[in-house]
Design a protein around this motif. Structure first.
Motif, short mmCIF file in Angstrom:
data_model
loop_
_atom_site.label_atom_id
_atom_site.label_comp_id
_atom_site.label_asym_id
_atom_site.label_seq_id
_atom_site.Cartn_x
_atom_site.Cartn_y
_atom_site.Cartn_z
N ASP A 75 2.74 13.19 1.61
CA ASP A 75 3.41 11.91 1.81
C ASP A 75 2.50 10.76 1.38
N LEU A 76 3.13 9.70 0.88
CA LEU A 76 2.41 8.49 0.52
C LEU A 76 3.01 7.32 1.27
N ASN A 77 2.14 6.52 1.86
CA ASN A 77 2.63 5.35 2.58
C ASN A 77 1.49 4.35 2.70
N ALA A 78 1.83 3.08 2.69
CA ALA A 78 0.83 2.03 2.87
C ALA A 78 1.41 0.93 3.74
N ARG A 79 1.86 1.32 4.93
CA ARG A 79 2.45 0.35 5.85
C ARG A 79 1.35 -0.52 6.44
N ASN A 80 1.47 -1.80 6.24
CA ASN A 80 0.43 -2.76 6.59
C ASN A 80 1.11 -3.93 7.29
N ILE A 81 0.84 -4.09 8.57
CA ILE A 81 1.44 -5.18 9.34
C ILE A 81 0.31 -6.08 9.84
N LEU A 82 0.40 -7.35 9.53
CA LEU A 82 -0.67 -8.26 9.89
C LEU A 82 -0.10 -9.63 10.19
N GLY A 83 -0.83 -10.34 11.00
CA GLY A 83 -0.38 -11.68 11.36
C GLY A 83 -1.29 -12.28 12.41
N GLY A 84 -0.82 -13.38 12.98
CA GLY A 84 -1.63 -14.03 14.01
C GLY A 84 -1.18 -15.45 14.24
N ALA A 85 -2.00 -16.16 15.01
CA ALA A 85 -1.71 -17.54 15.36
C ALA A 85 -3.03 -18.31 15.43
N SER A 86 -2.95 -19.60 15.15
CA SER A 86 -4.15 -20.44 15.23
C SER A 86 -3.76 -21.81 15.77
N ASP A 128 -2.30 -3.85 11.84
CA ASP A 128 -1.89 -2.47 12.09
C ASP A 128 -1.71 -1.78 10.75
N TRP A 129 -2.46 -0.70 10.55
CA TRP A 129 -2.47 -0.01 9.26
C TRP A 129 -2.01 1.43 9.49
N LEU A 130 -0.92 1.82 8.83
CA LEU A 130 -0.36 3.16 9.00
C LEU A 130 -0.20 3.80 7.62
N PRO A 131 -1.23 4.51 7.14
CA PRO A 131 -1.18 5.06 5.79
C PRO A 131 -0.83 6.54 5.77
N ALA A 132 -0.54 7.03 4.59
CA ALA A 132 -0.48 8.46 4.29
C ALA A 132 -0.95 8.62 2.85
N ASN A 133 -1.84 9.59 2.62
CA ASN A 133 -2.47 9.73 1.31
C ASN A 133 -2.45 11.19 0.86
N ASP A 134 -2.63 11.37 -0.43
CA ASP A 134 -2.87 12.71 -0.98
C ASP A 134 -4.28 12.71 -1.52
N ARG A 135 -5.23 13.21 -0.73
CA ARG A 135 -6.64 13.08 -1.06
C ARG A 135 -7.18 14.26 -1.86
N ASP A 136 -6.31 15.21 -2.26
CA ASP A 136 -6.79 16.19 -3.23
C ASP A 136 -6.36 15.81 -4.64
N PHE A 137 -5.51 14.78 -4.76
CA PHE A 137 -5.15 14.19 -6.04
C PHE A 137 -4.43 15.17 -6.97
N THR A 138 -3.80 16.20 -6.39
CA THR A 138 -3.07 17.19 -7.18
C THR A 138 -1.75 17.51 -6.49
#
Length: 824
Positions: free
Chosen positions: A316-327, A349-359
C-alpha cells in the motif's frame, strides 16, 4: 461546494458593503525612496527590488537596505508562476533546495546546508527555519502545505539566530500572509490542467466593526499521479490537498493590535513511489545481487526506463498528512518601539504507507512510521530605536512532543532476498542441514514494532543592535544564549511470523537470521542537555542611496540531539553511547554588495560566502561498533563557499527581466568514517578504509570520503525570467496582454550521502511559459511548465541490502493548463 460557498460569501459581502461598510481608510503608504504615494499592495506586487518591503529584521525596510543576503518572491510572482508551495519556490531561487521522497522525509537546504539529503531523524533540528506569520515550524513536513493568501516569501541566506526565534545555521524562509482588511475585498482563482490538475483558491476579507476585521481563505488542489502502477491499476504520486485559513484582527487601540489566526491542512494522496532507475553492481557475490536475486523469482520490473513512469509496487502507498494550528500575535506600540508577543500551537499527524523494497516482490510488505506531534512556541520581542541606533531584543521558548509508532513486516520473498544461500539450519539433526534461504517461513511475517518518543524543549534570549556610527557606517553586533533539553526513547520489538519474540542474543540459526533482518533493541529516557552561546557581527557601509556594502561574521551552532532511528547493537546490547549527537559548530563569513542604477530601474546584488562546520551531523559507520548498520553521529568537518549574483531590470512598465546565479564549491573537509557508497559495499567483513576490496570476499566497512561532494549541491545554479506586456482593451476593460517566462538550470549533483557513481543526478533545465490578459481585478492566462519535457530526477537512492538496485523519483513531465482569477 467551494464555488457555492464563495458565491454566498461574495454576495453577503456585496450586500454588507452597500449597507454598512464604514469609510475605507486611506491606503497605507511606505516611506521608501522612489515609492511615494504607492500603497503597500502596489509595492508588494512590484518586481523592482528597490520597491520590495521586507520584515527580515523585524521591522519594515526596503530589501536593498538590509545587509543580509535575501531573496523575495512577492504576491505577483507567486500568482503568475504557480509557486504554491516550498517545492515550487525553489525553481525561482537557485540557492534554495527542496528534496522529498514523502512529506516526512523532506528537507529544505539553503546553499546546500540544513539537513543532509535523505537523512530524516526526529531527534535533530533543521538547519533552515520555516516561519509563517512569525511562527516557527519545527519540521519541514509540517511546512509542505499549499500557500494560501500569502503576501510574500523572504528567503534569508546564512545563519539566523539573533533576530529569529529558533536558531538556524543555514537560513530562514519567512512567509507573510495577507492581513485582514478594513475594506471589503475578495479574490478567487481556479486552475485546470493536464494530469487532471484542478486547483481552486478563494479568500474574502472585511470589517466586522470599526475595530475588528476578518479574513477567511480556502484552497483545494488535486492531480492525477505521474506514475502508473500496473499492479494496482492506479496512478500514484498524486496530489490531494485541502487548506483552510482564517484570521481576525482586533485594533484594540491606536497602539495595540491583536491577530488571532488558525489553519487546517489535509493531504491524502496515493503517494509516494520510488521506482526502478538502474542496477549498479556492488561488492556482493553475484548471487546476492539484483539480477540473480530477481531471476530466482522469474521477476522483472514493468520497464527499465524510469521515464516510462511504470511501477508494480505491491504494498500500500499513502501519504496522509494532517497539520494545522493556531496563533495569537499582539503588537503594542510602546515607547520608541514595538513590543510583540507571538503565542502558537501546531499539530502534525502523519499516517504513511510505503513499499520499502522498491519492487513488486513481497519482500517488505509493510513499512511505515505514523507520527503525532504537538509543538508550542512563545516569542516575546521588542524592536526599538534611539538616537543613532535601533535594536531588537527577545526571548523564545519552544516545546515539542513527538510520538512515532513504526512497523516493518517482511513477506514471503524475504528469505530468498535477505538470507545468504550458504547459511544452513544447524539445529536440524542429520548430515543434510537445510538451507535457510529456501525456507520462506524463516522471515515471512517477521515484524518489528517501533515506539519512538521525543520531548524537546528549547529556550533562548537574543538581541541585535544596529549602531549608526555615521550616516554611512552601521555596526551590527548580535548575540544569542540558548538552552536545549531533549529526552528520547527508541524501542523496537521483533516477533516472528508466529508471534514469538526474537531474542536479542543467542537463539537458533533461524532466530539469528531473523535478528539480522530486523534487529530488536531498546533505550529509554536518553537525554541531551546543553547551553550554547552564539554571536554575529555585521559592518555595513552605505556611501549613497543606491549602494550598500557589508561584511558579516557569525559563530553559531546547530543544536545537538538524539539518534532516534536506532543505534548500533553489539552482542544484543544497544550501544547507547552513540545515542547522543553533538551540536554542529559553524563559522560563517560573508561579504556583500547591493546596488541600484539607471534611475533605480536596475538592481545588482553580489554575495560571497564561506561556511565551515565542525561536527557536521551525518550518517557514519564505525568499524568496531557498527558492523550491522550506520547511525547518526558527527563527521569531522565540511566546507561550503561560493558566490551569488542577483540581477533585475525594469526599464519600463512594459518589460521586466531577472537573472539569479550561484557558484557553490563544497566538500567534506574531513570525513574518515563514512558509510561506503554501494559500489564499495557488501562484500564481506573487511575494515580497510578506502579499499574497494575483491568482489564477494572483502570490502571496507567504512570509507574516507574527505574531499568529496556534499549531497544535493550543484556547483552551478541559475534562475532567470522576464515578462513583456502591451496595453489592450477587451470587452471595454482596459488591461494588458502579457507574455512571461521563467526557467532554472542546475548542474550535476550527488544524491547520496557518500557520493556514488550510481547516484549522481545530471544537470537539467526546466523552462516555464505563460501568456495571458489582465486588468486591475481580473487575470486569465495559459501556462506550460517543463515546457520542453526535460527528463530529470528529483532524487536517486540506494535500496536496503546492497543488491545494486537504484531507485528514484522522476521529476514532473510537461504540464499545462489555464488559470483564471478575479478580485473584488
Amino acid at each position: 461546494m467551494l464555488a457555492h460557498t464563495l458565491s454566498a460569501l461574495l454576495a453577503s459581502t456585496a450586500i454588507a458593503q452597500t449597507s454598512q461598510e464604514p469609510p475605507a481608510p486611506p491606503p497605507i503608504t511606505v516611506t521608501v525612496p522612489g515609492t511615494e504615494g504607492r500603497s503597500e499592495e502596489d509595492v508588494q506586487r512590484s518586481s523592482v527590488a528597490a520597491d520590495i518591503i521586507v520584515t527580515a529584521r523585524r521591522r519594515a525596510e526596503a530589501a536593498q537596505d538590509v545587509p543580509i543576503a535575501i531573496s523575495v518572491v512577492g504576491v505577483k510572482e507567486l500568482d503568475t508562476t504557480g509557486s504554491f508551495n516550498v517545492q515550487r519556490l525553489q525553481q525561482l531561487q537557485p540557492t534554495l533546495q527542496f528534496y522529498s521522497s514523502n512529506p516526512r522525509n523532506s528537507s529544505v537546504n539553503i546553499r546546500g546546508l540544513g539537513a543532509p539529503l535523505g537523512l530524516t531523524n526526529d531527534g535533530i533540528d533543521q538547519g533552515v527555519g520555516v516561519y509563517i506569520d512569525q511562527v516557527y515550524f519545527s519540521r519541514v513536513a509540517v511546512a509542505t502545505l499549499d500557500f494560501l493568501d500569502v503576501q510574500q516569501v523572504e528567503t534569508l541566506r546564512g545563519p539566523q539566530g539573533t533576530l529569529y526565534g529558533k536558531n538556524t545555521v543555514a537560513g530562514a524562509i519567512n512567509i507573510t500572509s495577507k492581513a485582514p482588511s478594513f475594506s471589503y475585498e475578495g479574490r478567487a482563482e481556479v486552475t485546470v490542467g493536464n494530469l487532471e490538475f484542478k486547483q481552486a483558491k478563494a479568500s474574502v476579507s472585511g470589517p466586522i466593526s470599526d475595530k475588528v476585521a476578518v479574513r477567511i481563505g480556502a484552497s483545494v488542489t488535486s492531480r492525477r499521479g505521474t506514475i502508473y502502477n500496473v499492479a494496482s491499476g492506479n496512478y500514484v504520486n498524486a496530489q490531494d490537498n485541502i487548506g483552510l485559513r482564517g484570521a481576525i484582527l482586533w485594533k484594540a487601540s491606536d497602539s495595540l493590535k491583536v491577530t488571532l489566526s488558525g489553519d487546517y491542512n489535509r493531504q491524502n494522496p496515493e503517494c509516494c513511489a520510488q521506482i526502478y532507475v538502474r542496477y549498479g553492481p556492488t561488492q556482493r557475490v553475484d548471487t546476492r545481487q539484483y539480477p540473480k536475486l530477481t531471476a530466482q523469482f522469474g521477476y522483472a520490473v514493468p520497464s527499465t526506463n524510469p521515464f516510462d513512469r511504470l511501477t508494480d509496487l505491491d504494498a500500500d502507498l499513502n501519504a496522509r498528512n494532517i497539520l494545522g494550528g493556531a496563533s495569537l500575535r499582539a503588537e503594542l506600540e510602546l515607547g520608541s518601539g514595538t513590543l510583540t508577543s507571538v503565542t502558537a500551537w501546531r499539530f502534525w499527524d502523519w499516517l504513511p504507507a510505503n513499499d520499502r523494497d522498491f519492487t513488486g516482490l513481497p519482500i517488505t510488505t509493510l513499512s511505515q512510521n505514523p507520527t503525532k506531534q504537538d509543538q508550542y512556541t512563545q516569542e516575546l520581542r521588542y524592536a526599538g530605536e534611539g538616537n543613532g541606533f535601533d535594536y531588537v531584543v527577545g526571548a523564545f521558548a519552544f516545546y515539542q512532543d513527538i510520538h512515532t509508532t513504526g512497523t516493518q513486516r517482511q513477506g514471503s520473498a524475504a528469505s530468498r532476498w535477505l538470507i545468504s544461500p550458504t547459511v544452513r539450519d544447524t539445529s536440524v539433526p542429520g548430515p543434510d542441514k537445510p538451507l535457510l534461504y529456501l525456507d520462506p517461513t524463516v522471515l515471512d511475517g517477521l515484524n518489528a514494532s517501533n515506539d519512538i518518543r521525543l520531548k524537546n524543549f528549547s529556550g533562548a534570549v537574543f538581541g541585535k543592535l544596529n549602531w549608526k556610527v555615521t550616516d554611512e557606517i552601521t555596526l551590527s553586533p548580535g548575540v544569542r544564549l540558548n538552552y536545549d533539553d531533549k529526552v528520547g526513547s527508541y524501542v523496537s520489538i521483533v516477533r516472528d511470523g508466529q508471534g514469538n519474540l526474537v531474542p536479542a542474543t543467542g537463539g537458533t540459526p533461524r532466530q539469528i537470521e531473523q535478528r539480522t533482518a530486523l534487529t530488536p533493541q531498546a533505550f529509554k529516557d536518553e537525554a541531551y542537555r546543553a547551553w550554547n552561546f552564539s554571536y554575529d557581527f555585521t559592518a555595513s557601509y552605505k556611501p549613497s542611496r543606491d549602494l550598500l556594502l557589508y561584511a558579516t561574521y557569525a559563530h553559531t551552532f546547530k543544536s545537538g540531539g538524539l539518534n532516534l532511528n536506532g543505534v548500533p547493537v553489539v552482542a544484543g546490547v544497544a550501544q547507547t553511547q552513540f545515542a547522543q549527537v553533538k551540536p554542529e559548530k559553524v563559522d560563517h563569513f560573508e561579504i556583500g554588495l547591493k546596488s541600484q542604477f539607471w534611475d533605480r530601474k536596475a538592481t545588482l546584488n553580489l554575495t560571497g560566502f564561506w561556511t565551515s562546520i565542525k561536527d557536521y551531523q551525518a550518517l557514519v559507520n564505525d568499524g568496531a561498533n557498527a558492523t550491522l548498520r550506520g547511525y547518526l553521529a558527527n563527521a569531522d568537518k565540511v566546507r561550503v563557499r561560493g558566490i551569488e549574483a542577483d540581477f533585475s531590470i525594469r526599464p519600463s512598465e512594459r518589460f521586466s527581466l531577472y537573472v539569479n546565479g550561484a557558484f557553490t564549491d563544497h566538500e567534506y573537509s574531513k570525513f574518515t568514517n563514512a558509510p561506503c557508497p554501494p559500489e564499495l559495499s557488501g562484500g564481506g567483513s573487511g575494515a580497510v578504509i578506502g579499499n574497494p576490496g575483491v568482489p564477494g570476499t572483502n570490502s571496507p566497512l567504512v570509507c574516507n570520503i574527505s574531499g568529496q561532494w556534499l549531497p544535493g549541491i550543484s556547483k552551478w545554479a541559475f534562475s532567470f525570467g522576464g515578462e513583456y506586456n502591451v496595453p489592450a482593451t477587451i470587452l471595454g476593460k482596459d488591461g494588458e496582454v502579457y507574455l512571461g517566462a521563467d526557467a532554472n538550470r542546475r548542474s550535476k549533483f550527488s544524491s547520496n550521502a557518500s557520493r556514488s557513481i550510481y547516484t549522481d543526478i545530471n544537470g537539467y533545465t526546466l523552462a516555464n511559459f505563460r501568456l495571458g490578459y489582465r486588468t486591475d481585478d481580473f487575470n486569465i492566462f495559459g501556462w506550460v511548465r517543463n515546457a520542453f519535457d526535460a527528463k530529470y530526477f528529483e532524487l536517486l537512492a540506494t535500496t536496503p541490502g546492497n543488491t545494486g538496485l537504484i531507485s528514484g523519483n522522476p521529476g514532473d513531465p510537461q504540464t499545462y493548463g489555464l488559470t483564471l482569477s478575479a478580485s473584488f
